[in-house]
Design a protein around this motif. Structure first.
Motif, short mmCIF file in Angstrom:
data_model
loop_
_atom_site.label_atom_id
_atom_site.label_comp_id
_atom_site.label_asym_id
_atom_site.label_seq_id
_atom_site.Cartn_x
_atom_site.Cartn_y
_atom_site.Cartn_z
N UNK A 163 7.41 14.78 -23.79
CA UNK A 163 7.80 14.01 -22.60
C UNK A 163 8.15 12.61 -23.05
N UNK A 164 9.38 12.21 -22.78
CA UNK A 164 9.86 10.88 -23.17
C UNK A 164 10.12 10.05 -21.92
N UNK A 165 9.45 8.90 -21.84
CA UNK A 165 9.62 8.02 -20.69
C UNK A 165 11.00 7.36 -20.74
N UNK A 166 11.62 7.26 -19.57
CA UNK A 166 12.91 6.59 -19.44
C UNK A 166 12.74 5.46 -18.43
N UNK A 167 12.82 4.24 -18.86
CA UNK A 167 12.73 3.14 -17.92
C UNK A 167 11.31 2.74 -17.57
N UNK A 168 11.07 2.42 -16.31
CA UNK A 168 9.84 1.81 -15.85
C UNK A 168 8.85 2.80 -15.24
N UNK A 169 8.45 3.82 -15.96
CA UNK A 169 7.43 4.76 -15.51
C UNK A 169 7.82 5.51 -14.23
N UNK A 170 9.12 5.78 -14.07
CA UNK A 170 9.54 6.55 -12.89
C UNK A 170 10.54 7.65 -13.24
#
Length: 103
Positions: free
Chosen positions: A18-25
């Motif tokens: 799981x790769x986060x994109x941006x501000x935790x949304x």
């Protein structure tokens, strides 16, 4: 889930990355068994909305999903990974050696 996911989190089951994109949304859901430059690496994109989570799947017959909780997104992603099987050649299905009986 505020700040729980960092830049990259891996599930112990099914090699889910799981790769986060941006501000935790928003997140990219990936298959860790496939190289990052391979087209099959990304299996979907998830985004937090007011009603839960929306997911766009890049594999399988289901192309969109809406989930109330993050755990349901993870379960669906792991199901997608487990249903993919292994890539590569498989043995051919044997053909019966006898002709069908005539009526």
């Amino acid at each position: 889930m505020n700040g729980v996911l960092g830049a990259q989190t891996t599930s112990a089951r099914n090699s889910l990355v799981i790769e986060a994109l941006g501000q935790d949304d928003a997140w990219r859901l990936c298959d860790g068994r496939v190289g990052p430059r391979d087209a099959e690496h990304v299996i979907g994109y998830a985004e937090r909305t007011a009603g839960g989570f929306d997911v766009v799947w890049l594999c399988g017959a289901e192309h969109r999903g809406r989930y109330d909780v993050w755990e349901s997104v993870i379960a669906a992603a792991e199901w997608h990974l487990s249903s993919r099987g292994t890539s590569g050649a498989t043995r051919p299905i044997p053909i019966a050696s006898k002709a069908p009986r005539r009526a």
